[in-house]
Design an enzyme around this catalytic site. Sequence first.
Site, PDB file in Angstrom:
ATOM      1  N   ASP A 199      11.240 -13.456  -5.582  1.00  0.00           N
ATOM      2  CA  ASP A 199      10.811 -12.066  -5.431  1.00  0.00           C
ATOM      3  C   ASP A 199      10.002 -11.656  -6.658  1.00  0.00           C
ATOM      4  OD1 ASP A 199      11.245  -9.005  -5.849  1.00  0.00           O
ATOM      5  OD2 ASP A 199      11.774  -9.348  -3.766  1.00  0.00           O
ATOM      6  N   ASN A 207       1.240  -2.243  -6.868  1.00  0.00           N
ATOM      7  CA  ASN A 207       0.494  -1.528  -5.831  1.00  0.00           C
ATOM      8  C   ASN A 207       0.207  -0.090  -6.243  1.00  0.00           C
ATOM      9  OD1 ASN A 207       0.173  -3.587  -3.909  1.00  0.00           O
ATOM     10  ND2 ASN A 207       2.174  -3.196  -2.991  1.00  0.00           N
ATOM     11  N   HIS A 212      -3.475  -1.552  -3.485  1.00  0.00           N
ATOM     12  CA  HIS A 212      -3.011  -2.636  -2.619  1.00  0.00           C
ATOM     13  C   HIS A 212      -3.961  -3.831  -2.632  1.00  0.00           C
ATOM     14  CE1 HIS A 212       0.482  -0.641  -0.731  1.00  0.00           C
ATOM     15  NE2 HIS A 212      -0.209   0.474  -0.939  1.00  0.00           N
ATOM     16  N   ASP A 216      -2.553  -7.477  -3.142  1.00  0.00           N
ATOM     17  CA  ASP A 216      -2.813  -8.629  -2.267  1.00  0.00           C
ATOM     18  C   ASP A 216      -3.322  -9.824  -3.068  1.00  0.00           C
ATOM     19  OD1 ASP A 216      -1.991  -7.245  -0.061  1.00  0.00           O
ATOM     20  OD2 ASP A 216      -4.003  -6.882   0.749  1.00  0.00           O
ATOM     21  N   GLU A 242       6.781  -8.999  -0.880  1.00  0.00           N
ATOM     22  CA  GLU A 242       6.605  -9.766  -2.106  1.00  0.00           C
ATOM     23  C   GLU A 242       7.631 -10.890  -2.228  1.00  0.00           C
ATOM     24  OE1 GLU A 242       9.140  -6.155  -3.311  1.00  0.00           O
ATOM     25  OE2 GLU A 242       7.632  -6.682  -1.821  1.00  0.00           O
TER      26      GLU A 242
END
Length: 336
Positions: A199, A207, A212, A216, A242
């Site tokens: 994680d 973000n 975002h 990404d 994530e």
Amino acid sequence: MNPKFSRQQIFAWADQLTQQPDYQALTHYFLDLLHQLPGIGQATAFEVYGGRNRKTCETCSVCEQMVRRFPIDLAEDGLENHEDLLTEFNSGQDLVESDPDSNGRISRVVAVIRKVAGPNRALLIKGSLDKDTLELIGDLIKLYQNLVGLHDSKERDTLTKLPNRQSFDKRLMQICEYYQRQPVVDPKISKSSWFALLDIDHFKQINDNFGHLYGDEVLLIFSQLMEKHFRYNDFLFRFGGEEFVVILNLSDQDNAEAVFERFRKLIADYAFPTVGRVTVSIGVTHIDTAIMPSILLDRADKALYHAKANGRNQVVVYEKTTQLMLENPSSEPDLF
């Protein structure tokens, strides 16, 4: 139409190919089909990783190519030499044939499958093949390639191209069923498989602070670092958001912990564009002969939670954490 086979037979093959539910089943059936053709003594499928053109932002892209035989045997290291296969794969042709013998027959064919969402594929066919059989092989491979593309679009994550949650569920069940048939081993000294949840720490802040699009990009680069770090007989997945999953094969406990620790450090030391420093927390557990997939996921999740609650940016092995081993889960999470 190939004179050796009726239209009915060829359409029956096409019908069966299109009924296969996933890439694994499709490839198993296609290899069986090839073995039915006259003159074919061996047909083997491979996945070819690396060597693709990457986007400019994909700074961790690797140029080396690695070959993985289909399907992976969890009992073998699979360290085969595939130099000849890669030479034929990189020739630029879709169907690479050996020189014909005195009777005009071909003993070796490599079919290259590109333009799919997952890794490139190669089919190695050996035998004594005449012109008509070669023509039929070419037609069948075109159909197979189209179906591989369809399954990849369903079974792989759109952003990272790693197998997605749907693929993970099936693969984990296969691996658990495999180990249920194996004798009990001591993971401290014997090679077996390990399940890890990874994680990315504070991903929401990435973000929120950068947008975002950069989030990404972190996910994309993170997945490529995974592909570079882990071996080609390990299984990698994007679990969702994530979170990622690694199934590490052929490793004892100390080596498994060391592999995940090196990856943790690789992420912590990597300079992500714009975002800068990113860290990852990892929860690891052993896949043994009696464990169910739901319990396996629960153990890895508890180890991950322990890592998060104790400072993040660390690897926690469930079997080495007394506090986790003493906790009895009140209920099993829904996995499937």
